[in-house]
Scaffold this motif. Structure first.
Motif, PDB file in Angstrom:
ATOM      1  N   VAL A 198       0.818  -1.103   0.140  1.00 55.61           N
ATOM      2  CA  VAL A 198       0.000   0.002  -0.068  1.00 55.61           C
ATOM      3  C   VAL A 198       1.029   1.180   0.071  1.00 55.61           C
ATOM      4  O   VAL A 198       1.596   1.321   0.918  1.00 55.61           O
ATOM      5  CB  VAL A 198      -0.956   0.163   1.294  1.00 55.61           C
ATOM      6  N   LYS A 199       0.728   1.982  -1.113  1.00 58.68           N
ATOM      7  CA  LYS A 199       1.637   3.188  -1.131  1.00 58.68           C
ATOM      8  C   LYS A 199       1.736   4.164   0.028  1.00 58.68           C
ATOM      9  O   LYS A 199       2.763   4.465   0.442  1.00 58.68           O
ATOM     10  CB  LYS A 199       1.372   3.988  -2.320  1.00 58.68           C
ATOM     11  N   THR A 200       0.475   4.402   0.528  1.00 55.64           N
ATOM     12  CA  THR A 200       0.485   5.302   1.710  1.00 55.64           C
ATOM     13  C   THR A 200       0.958   4.801   2.826  1.00 55.64           C
ATOM     14  O   THR A 200       1.526   5.649   3.809  1.00 55.64           O
ATOM     15  CB  THR A 200      -1.149   5.596   2.037  1.00 55.64           C
ATOM     16  N   MET A 201       0.885   3.521   2.953  1.00 53.10           N
ATOM     17  CA  MET A 201       1.606   3.024   4.392  1.00 53.10           C
ATOM     18  C   MET A 201       3.279   2.816   4.001  1.00 53.10           C
ATOM     19  O   MET A 201       3.892   2.959   4.975  1.00 53.10           O
ATOM     20  CB  MET A 201       1.178   1.351   4.377  1.00 53.10           C
ATOM     21  N   ASN A 202       3.555   2.636   2.836  1.00 56.67           N
ATOM     22  CA  ASN A 202       5.062   2.802   2.503  1.00 56.67           C
ATOM     23  C   ASN A 202       5.772   3.950   2.894  1.00 56.67           C
ATOM     24  O   ASN A 202       6.698   4.241   3.259  1.00 56.67           O
ATOM     25  CB  ASN A 202       5.449   2.207   1.395  1.00 56.67           C
ATOM     26  N   ASP A 203       4.855   5.007   2.438  1.00 61.39           N
ATOM     27  CA  ASP A 203       5.076   6.478   2.544  1.00 61.39           C
ATOM     28  C   ASP A 203       5.015   6.923   4.130  1.00 61.39           C
ATOM     29  O   ASP A 203       5.471   8.110   4.245  1.00 61.39           O
ATOM     30  CB  ASP A 203       4.490   7.278   1.686  1.00 61.39           C
ATOM     31  N   ASN A 204       4.570   6.113   4.958  1.00 59.36           N
ATOM     32  CA  ASN A 204       4.375   6.700   6.362  1.00 59.36           C
ATOM     33  C   ASN A 204       5.655   6.542   6.808  1.00 59.36           C
ATOM     34  O   ASN A 204       6.092   5.416   7.452  1.00 59.36           O
ATOM     35  CB  ASN A 204       3.389   5.908   6.929  1.00 59.36           C
ATOM     36  N   HIS A 205       6.325   7.642   7.441  1.00 56.73           N
ATOM     37  CA  HIS A 205       7.610   7.517   7.999  1.00 56.73           C
ATOM     38  C   HIS A 205       7.443   8.238   9.555  1.00 56.73           C
ATOM     39  O   HIS A 205       8.344   8.358  10.289  1.00 56.73           O
ATOM     40  CB  HIS A 205       8.659   8.489   7.345  1.00 56.73           C
ATOM     41  N   PHE A 206       6.185   8.278   9.856  1.00 58.19           N
ATOM     42  CA  PHE A 206       5.686   8.781  11.178  1.00 58.19           C
ATOM     43  C   PHE A 206       5.608   7.747  12.136  1.00 58.19           C
ATOM     44  O   PHE A 206       5.752   7.860  13.531  1.00 58.19           O
ATOM     45  CB  PHE A 206       4.692   9.661  10.985  1.00 58.19           C
ATOM     46  N   ALA A 207       5.322   6.345  11.555  1.00 56.22           N
ATOM     47  CA  ALA A 207       4.787   5.258  12.462  1.00 56.22           C
ATOM     48  C   ALA A 207       6.534   4.579  12.916  1.00 56.22           C
ATOM     49  O   ALA A 207       7.154   4.409  11.894  1.00 56.22           O
ATOM     50  CB  ALA A 207       3.909   4.251  11.946  1.00 56.22           C
ATOM     51  N   GLN A 208       6.325   4.214  14.093  1.00 55.74           N
ATOM     52  CA  GLN A 208       7.516   3.584  14.605  1.00 55.74           C
ATOM     53  C   GLN A 208       7.195   2.087  14.020  1.00 55.74           C
ATOM     54  O   GLN A 208       8.476   1.266  13.792  1.00 55.74           O
ATOM     55  CB  GLN A 208       7.202   3.382  15.911  1.00 55.74           C
ATOM     56  N   ARG A 209       6.075   1.380  13.956  1.00 54.78           N
ATOM     57  CA  ARG A 209       5.990   0.238  13.244  1.00 54.78           C
ATOM     58  C   ARG A 209       4.937  -0.038  12.454  1.00 54.78           C
ATOM     59  O   ARG A 209       4.019   0.564  12.329  1.00 54.78           O
ATOM     60  CB  ARG A 209       5.745  -0.975  14.531  1.00 54.78           C
ATOM     61  N   LYS A 210       5.120  -0.784  11.397  1.00 50.94           N
ATOM     62  CA  LYS A 210       4.187  -1.102  10.294  1.00 50.94           C
ATOM     63  C   LYS A 210       4.081  -2.501   9.937  1.00 50.94           C
ATOM     64  O   LYS A 210       5.036  -3.083   9.789  1.00 50.94           O
ATOM     65  CB  LYS A 210       4.571  -0.294   9.072  1.00 50.94           C
ATOM     66  N   ILE A 211       2.749  -3.062  10.167  1.00 48.83           N
ATOM     67  CA  ILE A 211       2.595  -4.577  10.445  1.00 48.83           C
ATOM     68  C   ILE A 211       1.527  -4.981   9.063  1.00 48.83           C
ATOM     69  O   ILE A 211       0.469  -4.370   9.129  1.00 48.83           O
ATOM     70  CB  ILE A 211       2.055  -4.945  11.543  1.00 48.83           C
ATOM     71  N   VAL A 212       1.983  -5.910   8.438  1.00 50.32           N
ATOM     72  CA  VAL A 212       1.121  -6.468   7.280  1.00 50.32           C
ATOM     73  C   VAL A 212       0.797  -7.710   7.990  1.00 50.32           C
ATOM     74  O   VAL A 212       1.527  -8.660   8.079  1.00 50.32           O
ATOM     75  CB  VAL A 212       1.777  -6.284   6.001  1.00 50.32           C
ATOM     76  N   ALA A 213      -0.719  -7.903   8.325  1.00 50.01           N
ATOM     77  CA  ALA A 213      -1.117  -9.074   8.815  1.00 50.01           C
ATOM     78  C   ALA A 213      -2.678  -9.201   8.394  1.00 50.01           C
ATOM     79  O   ALA A 213      -3.267  -8.115   8.529  1.00 50.01           O
ATOM     80  CB  ALA A 213      -0.613  -9.168  10.431  1.00 50.01           C
ATOM     81  N   PRO A 214      -3.232 -10.425   8.697  1.00 47.44           N
ATOM     82  CA  PRO A 214      -4.658 -10.468   8.364  1.00 47.44           C
ATOM     83  C   PRO A 214      -5.414  -9.941   9.663  1.00 47.44           C
ATOM     84  O   PRO A 214      -4.777 -10.015  10.715  1.00 47.44           O
ATOM     85  CB  PRO A 214      -4.770 -12.160   8.482  1.00 47.44           C
ATOM     86  N   TYR A 215      -6.671  -9.301   9.107  1.00 44.45           N
ATOM     87  CA  TYR A 215      -7.246  -8.803  10.130  1.00 44.45           C
ATOM     88  C   TYR A 215      -7.918  -9.562  11.252  1.00 44.45           C
ATOM     89  O   TYR A 215      -8.437  -9.225  12.267  1.00 44.45           O
ATOM     90  CB  TYR A 215      -8.272  -7.697   9.778  1.00 44.45           C
ATOM     91  N   THR A 216      -7.943 -10.846  10.747  1.00 47.23           N
ATOM     92  CA  THR A 216      -8.434 -12.024  11.659  1.00 47.23           C
ATOM     93  C   THR A 216      -7.351 -12.083  12.740  1.00 47.23           C
ATOM     94  O   THR A 216      -7.924 -12.592  13.953  1.00 47.23           O
ATOM     95  CB  THR A 216      -8.281 -13.340  11.064  1.00 47.23           C
TER      96      THR A 216
END
Length: 311
Positions: A198-216
């Motif tokens: 997701v481009k906006t997630m990749n561009d997010n330099h303000f988050a300390q952590r970005k996690i890709v995982a199923p919403y389950t």
């Protein structure tokens, strides 16, 4: 890094360089006084300062007073009681400010305070006329506490080491804008999305952590806690519903859902078996203050304004 972390780290560095420091701490605030309880400022003997107790004439005048006290070897801890009305003051209200003289004897406890933030454990910092103390809080300990009586004297306590953490579920445009705003408010930011690339997630330099995982798995990724703030803004109402069902009954300080009133009513109807009416009253849906916001940054600001209002 939160403002409190930076403040205490800078305070420790300054005390190591200087003989003594003057610490100004707002311990009580009523009405429209300029600095709220918990606001802090320290000043060294050269007049260099860090932090704020509200700014303006109040801060200027008190800073001058305590700088003078700092040059008096025998000056000690005291409380300043201030009424903010008349005499050129625009703000109305009352404010109690503590002057505490930090000396080399306080280096040890300042080291401990900084260690608390590094280890991310919650401790209770207490100020009394006898000095500084650091202890383990009780389950019911408030975030801030001040008492002043003729019988027992005065005491100010605050919880430290408790970092507010924003869990933003969804990595879209509003998520990116909200991350930027919450970073200014001192939040640790974690963004979760089940979509990859997701481009906006990749561009997010303000988050300390970005996690890709199923919403389950979102209930496993978001812990319970009094410092947990949850913002649900996935790419569809179906996944919003899935996430809300997983997180609504956990312990949190704030939970909000992005969407229209119509969408929220649909979620309420669909989740009536999972979320009871009393629990729904605690959920901010739609999240943010109603200020006719439409762009991602406007929505983010409306959410931040709601958090400030709640605080």
């Amino acid at each position: 890094m939160g403002k409190q972390v930076v403040f205490w780290a800078d305070c420790l560095k300054a005390l190591k360089r200087k003989q003594d420091l003057a610490l100004l701490l707002v311990v009580d605030s009523r009405g429209s006084s300029p600095g709220k309880a918990g606001a802090k400022l320290f000043i060294d003997a050269d007049g260099t300062s860090c932090g704020t107790i509200g700014g303006g004439k109040v801060e200027y005048d008190l800073s001058a007073q305590v700088l003078s006290l700092l040059h008096e070897p025998d000056s000690c801890t005291r409380l300043f009681y201030q009424q903010h009305n008349g005499s050129g003051q625009v703000c109305g209200g009352t404010q109690t400010v503590l002057f505490y003289r930090l000396t080399q004897a306080d280096l040890c406890i300042l080291e401990q305070i900084n260690q608390v933030f590094q280890e991310r454990v919650v401790r209770q910092l207490s100020f009394t006329s006898q000095g500084l103390m650091l202890g383990i809080p009780e389950e019911t300990s408030p975030e801030l506490f001040f008492s002043d009586s003729l019988e027992t004297g005065w005491i100010y306590q605050e919880l430290i080491g408790a970092q507010k953490t924003a869990y933003i579920i969804g990595g879209g445009h509003v998520s990116l804008a909200l991350s930027q705003v919450l970073a200014l408010l001192g939040f640790e930011i974690i963004v979760i999305d089940q979509r990859s690339a997701v481009k906006t997630m990749n561009d997010n330099h303000f988050a300390q952590r970005k996690i890709v995982a199923p919403y389950t798995e979102v209930d496993r990724l978001v812990p319970d806690g009094k410092q947990v703030y949850i913002f649900i803004m996935t790419h569809s109402h179906v996944t919003d519903q899935q996430v809300l069902a997983k997180l609504a009954n956990k312990q949190w300080a704030y939970l909000g859902v992005l969407g229209s009133q119509r969408k929220i009513k649909l979620l309420q109807d669909n989740l009536s078996e999972f979320i009871d009416p009393e629990r729904w009253k605690l959920i901010h849906a739609p999240l943010g203050l109603s200020i006719n916001s439409s762009t991602p940054m406007e929505i983010a600001i409306s959410i931040a304004a709601e958090l400030i209002q709640l605080k």
